[in-house]
Enzyme design. Structure first.
Site, PDB file in Angstrom:
ATOM      1  CD  GLN A  22      55.437  38.751 -17.975  1.00 53.16           C
ATOM      2  OE1 GLN A  22      55.776  39.534 -18.842  1.00 53.16           O
ATOM      3  NE2 GLN A  22      54.344  38.940 -17.262  1.00 53.16           N
ATOM      4  N   GLY A  57      52.366  39.939 -11.791  1.00 53.60           N
ATOM      5  CA  GLY A  57      51.780  40.273 -10.489  1.00 53.60           C
ATOM      6  C   GLY A  57      52.895  40.677  -9.561  1.00 53.60           C
ATOM      7  CG  HIS A  58      54.924  43.464 -10.230  1.00 47.70           C
ATOM      8  ND1 HIS A  58      55.730  42.450 -10.664  1.00 47.70           N
ATOM      9  CD2 HIS A  58      54.587  44.168 -11.331  1.00 47.70           C
ATOM     10  CE1 HIS A  58      55.884  42.541 -11.971  1.00 47.70           C
ATOM     11  NE2 HIS A  58      55.188  43.571 -12.404  1.00 47.70           N
ATOM     12  CG  ASP A  93      56.409  35.417  -9.624  1.00 51.26           C
ATOM     13  OD1 ASP A  93      55.785  36.449  -9.914  1.00 51.26           O
ATOM     14  OD2 ASP A  93      55.986  34.266  -9.883  1.00 51.26           O
ATOM     15  CE  LYS A 133      59.430  41.106 -12.762  1.00 52.82           C
ATOM     16  NZ  LYS A 133      59.329  39.740 -12.272  1.00 52.82           N
TER      17      LYS A 133
HETATM   18  P1  GDP Z   1      57.674  40.320  -8.939  1.00 53.95           P
HETATM   19  O1  GDP Z   1      56.636  39.748  -9.844  1.00 53.95           O
HETATM   20  O2  GDP Z   1      59.058  40.122  -9.458  1.00 53.95           O
HETATM   21  O3  GDP Z   1      57.404  41.756  -8.572  1.00 53.95           O
HETATM   22  O4  GDP Z   1      57.600  39.474  -7.578  1.00 53.95           O
HETATM   23  P2  GDP Z   1      56.270  39.073  -6.785  1.00 53.95           P
HETATM   24  O5  GDP Z   1      55.751  40.275  -6.093  1.00 53.95           O
HETATM   25  O6  GDP Z   1      55.330  38.326  -7.663  1.00 53.95           O
HETATM   26  O7  GDP Z   1      56.853  38.003  -5.779  1.00 53.95           O
HETATM   27  C1  GDP Z   1      57.806  38.320  -4.819  1.00 53.95           C
HETATM   28  C2  GDP Z   1      57.205  38.031  -3.418  1.00 53.95           C
HETATM   29  O8  GDP Z   1      58.229  38.059  -2.458  1.00 53.95           O
HETATM   30  C3  GDP Z   1      56.200  39.085  -2.966  1.00 53.95           C
HETATM   31  O9  GDP Z   1      55.260  38.484  -2.107  1.00 53.95           O
HETATM   32  C4  GDP Z   1      57.071  40.088  -2.207  1.00 53.95           C
HETATM   33  O10 GDP Z   1      56.346  40.810  -1.210  1.00 53.95           O
HETATM   34  C5  GDP Z   1      58.052  39.155  -1.551  1.00 53.95           C
HETATM   35  N1  GDP Z   1      59.400  39.696  -1.344  1.00 53.95           N
HETATM   36  C6  GDP Z   1      60.108  40.549  -2.126  1.00 53.95           C
HETATM   37  N2  GDP Z   1      61.348  40.687  -1.634  1.00 53.95           N
HETATM   38  C7  GDP Z   1      61.417  39.907  -0.535  1.00 53.95           C
HETATM   39  C8  GDP Z   1      62.453  39.590   0.406  1.00 53.95           C
HETATM   40  O11 GDP Z   1      63.584  40.047   0.306  1.00 53.95           O
HETATM   41  N3  GDP Z   1      62.129  38.714   1.405  1.00 53.95           N
HETATM   42  C9  GDP Z   1      60.899  38.163   1.529  1.00 53.95           C
HETATM   43  N4  GDP Z   1      60.678  37.324   2.533  1.00 53.95           N
HETATM   44  N5  GDP Z   1      59.912  38.432   0.675  1.00 53.95           N
HETATM   45  C10 GDP Z   1      60.166  39.279  -0.346  1.00 53.95           C
HETATM   46  P1  IMO Z   2      55.867  38.635 -12.950  1.00 56.15           P
HETATM   47  O1  IMO Z   2      55.936  39.954 -13.667  1.00 56.15           O
HETATM   48  C1  IMO Z   2      55.999  34.286 -13.028  1.00 56.15           C
HETATM   49  C2  IMO Z   2      54.369  32.293 -16.566  1.00 56.15           C
HETATM   50  C3  IMO Z   2      53.099  31.491 -16.375  1.00 56.15           C
HETATM   51  C4  IMO Z   2      53.337  30.391 -17.390  1.00 56.15           C
HETATM   52  C5  IMO Z   2      54.027  31.132 -18.526  1.00 56.15           C
HETATM   53  C6  IMO Z   2      53.093  31.521 -19.668  1.00 56.15           C
HETATM   54  O2  IMO Z   2      54.973  38.624 -11.789  1.00 56.15           O
HETATM   55  O3  IMO Z   2      57.252  38.140 -12.649  1.00 56.15           O
HETATM   56  P2  IMO Z   2      51.239  33.431 -19.872  1.00 56.15           P
HETATM   57  O4  IMO Z   2      49.959  33.625 -19.115  1.00 56.15           O
HETATM   58  O5  IMO Z   2      52.168  34.575 -19.794  1.00 56.15           O
HETATM   59  O6  IMO Z   2      50.993  32.976 -21.282  1.00 56.15           O
HETATM   60  O7  IMO Z   2      51.927  32.173 -19.142  1.00 56.15           O
HETATM   61  O8  IMO Z   2      54.588  32.294 -17.970  1.00 56.15           O
HETATM   62  N1  IMO Z   2      54.303  33.719 -16.129  1.00 56.15           N
HETATM   63  C7  IMO Z   2      54.867  34.173 -15.015  1.00 56.15           C
HETATM   64  N2  IMO Z   2      55.517  33.516 -14.030  1.00 56.15           N
HETATM   65  N3  IMO Z   2      55.870  35.635 -12.989  1.00 56.15           N
HETATM   66  C8  IMO Z   2      55.240  36.293 -13.975  1.00 56.15           C
HETATM   67  O9  IMO Z   2      55.183  37.645 -14.030  1.00 56.15           O
HETATM   68  C9  IMO Z   2      54.667  35.566 -15.035  1.00 56.15           C
HETATM   69  N4  IMO Z   2      53.966  35.899 -16.151  1.00 56.15           N
HETATM   70  C10 IMO Z   2      53.762  34.758 -16.821  1.00 56.15           C
HETATM   71  O10 IMO Z   2      52.984  30.990 -15.074  1.00 56.15           O
HETATM   72  O11 IMO Z   2      54.246  29.455 -16.880  1.00 56.15           O
HETATM   73 MG    MG Z   3      55.121  38.327  -9.783  1.00 55.69          MG
END
Ligand code: GDP
Ligand code: IMO
Ligand code: MG
Length: 433
Positions: free
Chosen positions: A224, A40-41, A13, A16
């Protein structure tokens, strides 16, 4: 024209999706190569918000080609649903989206087992996403997995499902006292999904290797993060795939020497979702609020745990992944802070450690050693040029760069596509954001 690998450098998270969406503008191919819909992105483009789990983020750019490679685990129910949702929003898939025949399939029993195994673990549960990721990778390693090439061949699927389901039903009924799964129901549901997915299943290797030879810009999209890696992460509180740069190469079936740049995505603080050690976690802070910081899991909606930036882990991540430059995200979340801490060492068993000790089960003994820097107390969300950043924000970023011994190429200052400072482009091309 480079091949760039984008790797999550903390616990996932890191943002990316947002960074990949920007780089995808100048890329011809985007390849997702490990994990499944545990990822989840969230990508924000103008007034539109997209949540992607399996399909490469690059699909949101119209001219890209996208592939889900061999190292992934695919829940066909989720994939078909995600495709449909995107199609209703005008995204096309024909002639630009392919799925590797070697990718493994998440079956209904994997999801059931994930939940049952977590329940059984009680207070030492991992806190998985319950998407069947671990059980599916277990079957892959145990050589009883079902792959995409099996799914799209009805005879083969019938044969393999007959033998595997017998085993899985024994486990369900004898070990967990649950009802067995009915062959006919599973078979028919999965055959209907196979019909939809078949046109997209294609050996992506010849295409990808040809594109590599002709020097097309290819982006390998990590899911991840490094400390969720099954080998290098905070085991056993990890996911079941190799999430590091080498794991991404292996999942995409490419040699590491094809990669020109490894871009490590890191937040300017730390988060983790699920259980497991987190040395710099803070339980309460007026500004570290998961709601305000948008730290709610994209996949499960769980609140993410939050803490200070951990340079011990960050430097380890640089080494494990061979990171060439850093994309630092969520700078804006620190805009209000009076002071900001960085963990620069771990006090552990009477010594200061600059690298994380491998005994994860003893991490509750770690006392993070902090350096405190002054905050900048002014908004950064409108800034697109490095020079315009407040001095204290530059000092904070420089300190991170220094501790990681790695340059920062991108700085994200908000969730939207335009909220980015490109210090220099990791793909060596102008990024027209
Ligand atoms: P990923 O799994 O690495 O793609 O990250 P996620 O999308 O799960 O989580 C990142 C969260 O932060 C999302 O809700 C993005 O919209 C948000 N986000 C990404 N970059 C920034 C930033 O620079 N500032 C803020 N406030 N939110 C951001
Ligand atoms: P993105 O791509 C954050 C975490 C779960 C749990 C552990 C094992 O959005 O960065 P699993 O279901 O994979 O067996 O769970 O890994 N986890 C993540 N945490 N971002 C993710 O993906 C994750 N994918 C799995 O919360 O702690
Ligand atoms: Mg994510």
């Amino acid at each position: 024209m480079p091949r760039i690998l984008v790797v999550g450098s903390q616990w996932g998270d890191e943002g990316k999706g947002k960074i990949i969406d920007i780089l995808a503008q100048e890329s011809e191919w985007i390849v997702r190569s490990q994990g499944g819909n545990n990822a989840g992105h969230t990508i924000v483009i103008g007034t539109q918000e997209y949540k992607l789990h399996l399909i490469p983020t690059g699909i949101l750019q119209t001219n890209t080609k996208c592939a889900i490679a061999a190292g992934t685990v695919i829940d066909p129910i989720v994939l078909v649903e995600e495709m449909k949702t995107l199609q209703t929003r005008g995204i096309t898939f024909e002639n630009r989206f392919w799925i590797s025949p070697s990718a493994h399939i998440i079956m209904p029993y994997h999801k059931i087992m994930d939940t049952l195994q977590e329940k059984r673990k009680g207070n030492v549960a991992i806190g998985t996403t319950k998407r069947g990721i671990g059980p599916c990778y277990c079957d892959k390693i145990n050589r009883i997995g079902i792959r995409m090439c099996d799914l799209v061949d009805s005879k083969q699927f019938e044969t393999i499902l007959t033998s595997v389901l017998k085993l899985k039903n024994e486990e369900l009924t004898k070990l967990y006292s649950k009802e067995p799964l009915a062959f006919k129901e599973v078979y028919e549901e999965y055959m209907a999904l196979a019909e939809i997915l078949r046109p997209y299943v294609r050996d992506i290797n010849p295409m990808l290797h040809k594109e590599t030879e002709s020097h097309k810009t290819i982006l390998f999209e990590g899911a991840q993060g490094t400390f969720l890696d099954v080998t290098s992460g905070t085991y056993p509180y990890v996911t079941s795939s190799n999430t590091t740069a080498a794991g991404i190469c292996s999942g995409a079936e490419i040699g590491p020497n094809t990669i020109d740049h490894v871009l490590g995505v890191m937040k300017v603080y730390s988060t983790r979702v699920g259980n497991g050690p987190f040395p710099t976690e803070i339980s309460s802070h007026p500004y570290f609020n998961p709601m305000d910081a948008r730290e709610m899991g994209t996949t499960t909606g769980r609140q993410r745990r939050m803490g200070w930036f951990d340079a011990v882990l960050a430097k380890a991540s640089v080494n494990i992944n061979g990171i060439s430059s850093l994309a630092m995200t969520k700078l804006d979340i620190l805009d209000q802070f009076d002071e900001i801490k960085i963990c620069v060492g771990y006090e552990f068993q009477g010594k200061i450690h600059l690298t994380p000790p491998p005994e994860i089960h003893l991490w509750d003994q770690i006392k993070p050693q902090y350096e405190t820097l002054p905050g900048w107390k002014s908004p950064t969300t409108h800034i697109t040029n490095y020079e315009q950043l407040p001095d204290n924000a530059k000092k904070y970023l420089n300190r991170i760069s220094e501790l990681c011994q790695t340059p920062i190429s991108m700085i994200s200052v908000g969730p939207e596509r335009e909220q980015i400072v490109v210090v220099y482009s990791p793909i060596g091309q102008k990024l027209g954001v």
